[in-house]
Design a protein around this motif. Structure first.
Motif, PDB file in Angstrom:
ATOM      1  N   GLY A 175      45.695  36.507  26.997  1.00 46.72           N
ATOM      2  CA  GLY A 175      45.657  37.893  26.553  1.00 46.72           C
ATOM      3  C   GLY A 175      47.028  38.388  26.157  1.00 46.72           C
ATOM      4  N   HIS A 181      45.111  41.518  19.157  1.00 47.63           N
ATOM      5  CA  HIS A 181      44.292  42.506  19.850  1.00 47.63           C
ATOM      6  C   HIS A 181      45.020  43.826  20.087  1.00 47.63           C
ATOM      7  N   LEU A 185      42.737  47.096  21.000  1.00 49.35           N
ATOM      8  CA  LEU A 185      42.474  47.469  22.383  1.00 49.35           C
ATOM      9  C   LEU A 185      43.347  48.637  22.832  1.00 49.35           C
ATOM     10  N   THR A 332      39.770  52.669  24.564  1.00 47.13           N
ATOM     11  CA  THR A 332      39.127  52.233  25.807  1.00 47.13           C
ATOM     12  C   THR A 332      38.811  53.361  26.779  1.00 47.13           C
ATOM     13  N   GLN A 340      44.514  48.222  30.758  1.00 46.83           N
ATOM     14  CA  GLN A 340      43.469  47.866  29.795  1.00 46.83           C
ATOM     15  C   GLN A 340      43.348  46.345  29.708  1.00 46.83           C
ATOM     16  N   ASP A 341      44.481  45.663  29.663  1.00 48.93           N
ATOM     17  CA  ASP A 341      44.463  44.195  29.640  1.00 48.93           C
ATOM     18  C   ASP A 341      43.767  43.638  30.874  1.00 48.93           C
ATOM     19  N   ILE A 344      39.884  44.081  30.720  1.00 48.49           N
ATOM     20  CA  ILE A 344      39.184  43.186  29.793  1.00 48.49           C
ATOM     21  C   ILE A 344      39.254  41.746  30.286  1.00 48.49           C
ATOM     22  N   GLN A 345      40.408  41.313  30.747  1.00 46.62           N
ATOM     23  CA  GLN A 345      40.552  39.925  31.171  1.00 46.62           C
ATOM     24  C   GLN A 345      39.760  39.638  32.450  1.00 46.62           C
ATOM     25  N   SER A 347      37.036  41.191  33.174  1.00 43.57           N
ATOM     26  CA  SER A 347      35.619  41.276  32.790  1.00 43.57           C
ATOM     27  C   SER A 347      35.075  39.941  32.318  1.00 43.57           C
TER      28      SER A 347
END
Length: 422
Positions: A175, A181, A185, A332, A340-341, A344-345, A347
């Motif tokens: 990421g 991204h 993102l 987001t 945020q990173d 998502i990572q 998830s």
């Protein structure tokens, strides 16, 4: 995509695994310097590459990093007394110095003295850049010190934090080195958004999807996201990836000064990562207290517990997501770029099944990082020296900016490069 075999090779870090053996050839961040503030202070638990360890600073200021369990009856040395140049187990009084040598046995009569025969696992450490680093590999192959440029900066001009991420180290690293991204993102929808993000009117956001350019080096690679601007020229963000888990990227301080920042994605075990976040300014002006709060990133004391290093916002509260903010202000609705990173990572699960992926040209940096890591594993297995060991990365910087169409992006960082592309 990767085969299952290669995915396992790149995500398993325990002792005896191919990647675990390879990572043990590098200096690895173990903890922040302030966690051991003075001689004979309380010891600290450390988890590295699947190993449970305990760190302490002895009476003379030397730092020890030992296996957590006492070799006598396997009680935890975390509960030990840090006293008179050694860590003493409170169960039976066996005491160990920073090199792992037993130097005392309170439960044995003098005539039974055999402490000279007892050692526990101890790893050498050095201190650099406000961090304590450990070397866990063969003593005869210890590499040069990790003297990144940011570690050489005065404390007034650098800042380091850390936070636990509940997933495998590789998806966190991937990421971080994925530049395509970032303006998606992390973007703001409205220029008046209440949460920090990438300004939708900035050249970075307006320029659309990037072309990825990448040069292999002896430490890893340098690469850039090259985005064409409608008004002419290019928006450039140029980075470095230094094996096995370092990223250097451009940043800007609160006062608008240029700087360099980055992450170090340190595997605690196969399913958890300690992410070290560092930054330094290139200005003569020091970092401000506002810079050190890291509000924009979500790594500072308002977002991360300084005792556990866990984020206050996590999967249990949807990372503080605000759907109204997501609808009208940011992509987001989560406050903090690195938060945020993490959302998502994490998830994606503890370890991503990379056999199911569909990668494209925008994933070039990720693809190349995997190749370099697999090559490093192969090199170590063949008895060689993996990339990123030699000190050619010491002076590296990252850069960003808008350049004319006839300018090479490498000129943004070329004066600071100490390794040439292959």
């Amino acid at each position: 995509m990767l085969t299952k075999e290669d995915n396992d090779r790149l995500t398993q870090v325990g002792a005896g695994t191919p990647l675990g053996q390879t990572m043990r050839r590098y200096w690895i961040p173990a903890l922040l310097s302030w966690e051991l503030p003075e001689p004979d202070c309380p010891p600290v638990r450390v988890k590295l590459l699947g190993e449970d360890l305990v760190a302490f600073k002895d009476t003379e200021g030397r730092i020890g990093l030992l296996e957590e369990l006492c070799p006598h009856r396997l009680a935890s040395l975390y509960f030990g007394r840090n006293e008179e140049c050694g860590l003493r187990c409170v169960y039976h009084g066996w005491k160990f110095d920073v090199e792992g040598q037993c130097v005392g046995m309170m439960n044995e009569p003098a005539e039974n003295d055999f402490k000279h025969k007892i050692r526990t696992q101890a790893y050498p450490t050095i201190e650099a850049g406000g961090m304590i680093w450990a070397y866990m590999g063969p003593p005869e192959q210890r590499p040069p010190a990790p003297n990144f440029l940011w570690t050489q900066m005065p404390e007034t001009h650098r800042h380091v934090t850390k936070v636990i991420q509940e997933c495998n180290w590789l998806q966190a690293l991937e990421g971080g080195i994925d530049t395509s991204h970032a303006p998606i993102l992390h973007r703001s929808i409205s220029p008046d958004a209440s949460q920090p993000g990438i300004d939708p009117n900035s050249a970075w956001a307006r320029s659309g999807a990037p072309q990825l350019e990448l040069d292999i080096t002896d430490y890893g690679y340098r690469y850039a996201g090259v985005r064409t601007l409608a008004e002419g020229g290019y928006h450039i963000r140029a980075y470095h990836f230094v094996l096995p888990f370092h990223q250097l990227r451009p940043t800007t301080t609160i006062e608008g000064h240029d700087g360099v920042a980055g992450h170090i994605w340190v595997p605690m075990d196969d399913g958890n990562t300690m992410i070290y976040n560092w930054q330094h300014t290139l200005s003569e002006e020091p970092l401000t207290e506002e810079d050190r709060l890291e509000r924009r990133l979500g790594n500072g004391p308002e977002d991360v517990d300084s005792k556990t290093f866990r984020s206050y916002d996590d999967r249990h509260n949807d990372y503080g997501m605000d759907r109204q903010v997501q609808k009208y202000e940011t992509f987001t609705g989560i406050r903090g770029i690195n938060k945020q990173d993490r959302a998502i990572q994490e998830s994606m699960g503890r370890i991503v099944d990379r056999t199911r992926e569909h990668l494209g040209p925008a994933d070039r940096a990720i693809i190349q990082a995997r190749r370099l890591l697999l090559q490093a594993i192969k090199t170590v297995q063949e008895g060689g020296v993996p990339g990123g060991i030699e000190p050619t990365y010491y002076q590296l910087r990252a850069g960003q900016g808008v350049i004319p169409a006839d300018m090479d992006w490498r000129q943004l960082i070329e004066p600071e490069l100490s390794a040439t592309g292959d």
